[in-house]
Design a protein around this motif. Structure first.
Motif, PDB file in Angstrom:
ATOM      1  N   UNK A  97      18.045  -1.071  33.309  1.00 29.87           N
ATOM      2  CA  UNK A  97      17.591   0.069  32.562  1.00 29.87           C
ATOM      3  C   UNK A  97      17.551   1.318  33.682  1.00 29.87           C
ATOM      4  N   UNK A  98      17.797   2.465  32.779  1.00 32.48           N
ATOM      5  CA  UNK A  98      17.616   3.802  33.819  1.00 32.48           C
ATOM      6  C   UNK A  98      18.389   4.817  33.330  1.00 32.48           C
ATOM      7  N   UNK A  99      19.874   4.443  32.943  1.00 30.98           N
ATOM      8  CA  UNK A  99      20.441   3.226  32.955  1.00 30.98           C
ATOM      9  C   UNK A  99      21.264   3.184  34.400  1.00 30.98           C
ATOM     10  N   UNK A 100      21.325   1.787  34.796  1.00 30.48           N
ATOM     11  CA  UNK A 100      21.873   1.438  36.254  1.00 30.48           C
ATOM     12  C   UNK A 100      22.790   0.512  36.019  1.00 30.48           C
ATOM     13  N   UNK A 101      23.586   0.283  37.208  1.00 26.86           N
ATOM     14  CA  UNK A 101      24.467  -1.141  37.370  1.00 26.86           C
ATOM     15  C   UNK A 101      24.538  -1.249  38.818  1.00 26.86           C
ATOM     16  N   UNK A 102      24.429  -2.604  39.065  1.00 27.09           N
ATOM     17  CA  UNK A 102      24.650  -3.041  40.724  1.00 27.09           C
ATOM     18  C   UNK A 102      25.596  -3.951  40.545  1.00 27.09           C
ATOM     19  N   UNK A 103      26.578  -3.683  41.591  1.00 27.45           N
ATOM     20  CA  UNK A 103      27.725  -4.766  41.727  1.00 27.45           C
ATOM     21  C   UNK A 103      27.088  -5.592  43.062  1.00 27.45           C
ATOM     22  N   UNK A 104      26.853  -6.874  42.643  1.00 26.45           N
ATOM     23  CA  UNK A 104      26.467  -7.941  43.838  1.00 26.45           C
ATOM     24  C   UNK A 104      27.570  -8.568  44.159  1.00 26.45           C
ATOM     25  N   UNK A 105      27.593  -8.655  45.378  1.00 29.59           N
ATOM     26  CA  UNK A 105      28.733  -9.548  46.114  1.00 29.59           C
ATOM     27  C   UNK A 105      28.103 -10.044  47.294  1.00 29.59           C
ATOM     28  N   UNK A 106      28.878 -11.094  47.960  1.00 28.35           N
ATOM     29  CA  UNK A 106      28.236 -12.007  48.952  1.00 28.35           C
ATOM     30  C   UNK A 106      29.216 -12.140  49.986  1.00 28.35           C
ATOM     31  N   UNK A 107      28.685 -12.291  51.161  1.00 29.23           N
ATOM     32  CA  UNK A 107      29.634 -12.246  52.743  1.00 29.23           C
ATOM     33  C   UNK A 107      29.749 -13.707  52.535  1.00 29.23           C
ATOM     34  N   UNK A 108      29.280 -14.738  52.201  1.00 27.45           N
ATOM     35  CA  UNK A 108      29.749 -16.004  52.148  1.00 27.45           C
ATOM     36  C   UNK A 108      31.140 -16.234  51.326  1.00 27.45           C
ATOM     37  N   UNK A 109      31.419 -15.377  50.471  1.00 26.02           N
ATOM     38  CA  UNK A 109      32.528 -15.932  49.976  1.00 26.02           C
ATOM     39  C   UNK A 109      33.895 -15.258  50.329  1.00 26.02           C
ATOM     40  N   UNK A 110      34.997 -15.899  49.965  1.00 27.90           N
ATOM     41  CA  UNK A 110      36.204 -15.455  50.880  1.00 27.90           C
ATOM     42  C   UNK A 110      36.378 -14.021  50.620  1.00 27.90           C
ATOM     43  N   UNK A 111      36.702 -13.179  51.740  1.00 23.26           N
ATOM     44  CA  UNK A 111      36.797 -11.775  51.659  1.00 23.26           C
ATOM     45  C   UNK A 111      37.837 -11.339  50.649  1.00 23.26           C
ATOM     46  N   UNK A 112      38.910 -12.385  50.214  1.00 18.62           N
ATOM     47  CA  UNK A 112      40.051 -11.727  49.320  1.00 18.62           C
ATOM     48  C   UNK A 112      39.661 -11.656  48.042  1.00 18.62           C
ATOM     49  N   UNK A 113      38.732 -12.445  47.651  1.00 16.55           N
ATOM     50  CA  UNK A 113      38.018 -12.507  46.365  1.00 16.55           C
ATOM     51  C   UNK A 113      36.964 -11.714  46.334  1.00 16.55           C
ATOM     52  N   UNK A 114      36.200 -11.239  47.289  1.00 16.01           N
ATOM     53  CA  UNK A 114      35.094 -10.297  47.289  1.00 16.01           C
ATOM     54  C   UNK A 114      35.663  -9.251  47.062  1.00 16.01           C
ATOM     55  N   UNK A 115      36.805  -8.786  47.606  1.00 13.67           N
ATOM     56  CA  UNK A 115      37.357  -7.426  47.534  1.00 13.67           C
ATOM     57  C   UNK A 115      37.599  -7.100  46.059  1.00 13.67           C
ATOM     58  N   UNK A 116      38.515  -8.179  45.331  1.00 16.90           N
ATOM     59  CA  UNK A 116      39.007  -7.969  44.280  1.00 16.90           C
ATOM     60  C   UNK A 116      37.806  -7.943  43.195  1.00 16.90           C
ATOM     61  N   UNK A 117      36.868  -8.616  43.470  1.00 12.83           N
ATOM     62  CA  UNK A 117      35.513  -8.763  42.542  1.00 12.83           C
ATOM     63  C   UNK A 117      34.937  -7.407  42.775  1.00 12.83           C
ATOM     64  N   UNK A 118      34.842  -6.624  43.684  1.00 10.86           N
ATOM     65  CA  UNK A 118      33.943  -5.254  43.972  1.00 10.86           C
ATOM     66  C   UNK A 118      34.713  -4.415  43.196  1.00 10.86           C
TER      67      UNK A 118
END
Length: 353
Positions: A97-118
């Motif tokens: 709500x707010x409205x707001x949006x949070x992009x949640x990523x993890x350092x335990x995931x392969x950096x190449x996948x994290x970069x594309x997802x973010x």
């Protein structure tokens, strides 16, 4: 009686040129080809919203974006973060709500996948904000923020793959020195010598890698779980290489050497970024990905991730198979060893047990 006919220098030079071209073709396919053909293909991501309310409809609309490049999962915030911890998705877009949006990523995931997802999730959030502004110019813009679970340093991102590559190269050099040094001295390494080489390389290379991890980032955890996994990976690599060197002799280097080049090009990527051919023929079985991803989870404090258990099973299987070949009293292996240990001046071979 004339001796064996030797090829002419010009013909031999042409053969050498063809051999170089074939090596370039193989290395091009194994290394740069994987990077040159990489593109997102059904990258798993999630969009989450509270179970009830208007945001569920918004989340459903968001999940229609991305075409074939993204594979969306519509979920709740709790389930989305659990999927991220289990590495079932590479990122989560949480709508609030707010409205707001949070992009949640993890350092335990392969950096190449994290970069594309973010990048993809941030783009989806910005598109959502633009759509909301178009529908109601008076509405406040959607606030977008990024949250990283298990934050990781540059060394932490590099260490898992670097440790796997160093373990492979170090064990390979140890096996090659035993093989070629024994041949030079006219020795035939026995079972005892081969087992000592495997275990010794495992212990010493584990110590070397642990030292580098502390040097690169002193905050990286080096508990018994991390050290044990490193030792398992190093001894598994050493045993597999020692087994192939026993079966094929120095010719095994033509297989084991190029495999090292697969590490940064293939194992450093997530499968959804690789061309399907590389995904099936190389990524699916390369030993580096099992050691790198398992170690990544351990270093970032997620030992319950599935890739830790998968890495242990695969590396343990490699270790067992390699040790069986190393200690098995096979005739073929003995014949190769004795042939390669036989020196031109016919020095008598002496077994090392």
């Amino acid at each position: 009686m004339s001796g064996p006919r030797r090829p002419r220098p010009g013909a031999f030079a042409l053969i050498a040129a063809v051999a170089g071209a074939l090596v370039a073709v193989v290395l091009g396919f194994l290394t740069f080809g994987a990077q040159a053909t990489s593109a997102p293909d059904r990258v798993p991501v999630a969009v989450s919203a509270p179970p009830a309310g208007p945001l569920q409809a918004v989340a459903s609309r968001v999940s229609q974006q991305g075409g074939g490049q993204l594979e969306w999962r519509l979920t709740t915030p709790e389930d989305g973060r659990k999927a991220l911890a289990d590495k079932e998705v590479y990122g989560v877009l949480e709508l609030g709500a707010g409205p707001s949006a949070t992009v949640v990523v993890s350092g335990a995931v392969n950096p190449s996948g994290t970069q594309v997802a973010q990048q993809a999730l941030t783009g989806a959030a910005q598109a959502l904000s633009a759509a909301a502004a178009q529908a109601d110019p008076a509405a406040p813009p959607v606030a977008v923020k990024v949250e990283t679970l298990n934050p990781v340093s540059v060394a932490g991102r590099t260490a898992p793959l670097a440790a796997s590559a160093l373990a492979w190269v170090g064990c390979l050099v140890a096996g090659a020195v035993l093989l070629l040094g024994s041949r030079r001295l006219g020795l035939v390494p026995g079972v005892g010598a081969r087992v000592v080489q495997v275990l010794g390389a495992g212990v010493l290379i584990t110590a070397v890698i642990a030292g580098f991890l502390k040097l690169w980032d002193s905050s990286l955890p080096l508990g018994w779980d991390v050290l044990g996994f490193l030792f398992l990976a190093a001894t598994a690599f050493a045993a597999l290489q020692a087994g192939l060197l026993r079966l094929l002799g120095v010719r095994a280097m033509s297989i084991l050497g190029p495999l090292y080049l697969v590490a940064p090009a293939v194992a450093g990527q997530v499968p959804e970024l690789l061309n399907p051919a590389y995904r099936a023929l190389l990524w699916s079985w390369t030993p580096f990905r099992f050691s790198a991803e398992g170690l990544r989870s351990l270093l970032q404090g997620t030992p319950g991730a599935p890739d830790v258990a998968a890495g242990i099973w695969v590396l343990a299987g490699m270790l067992v198979v390699g040790l069986v070949v190393v200690v098995w009293p096979g005739r073929r292996a003995s014949a190769v060893e004795e042939t390669e240990a036989h020196t031109p001046d016919r020095v008598v071979e002496v077994g090392v047990h």
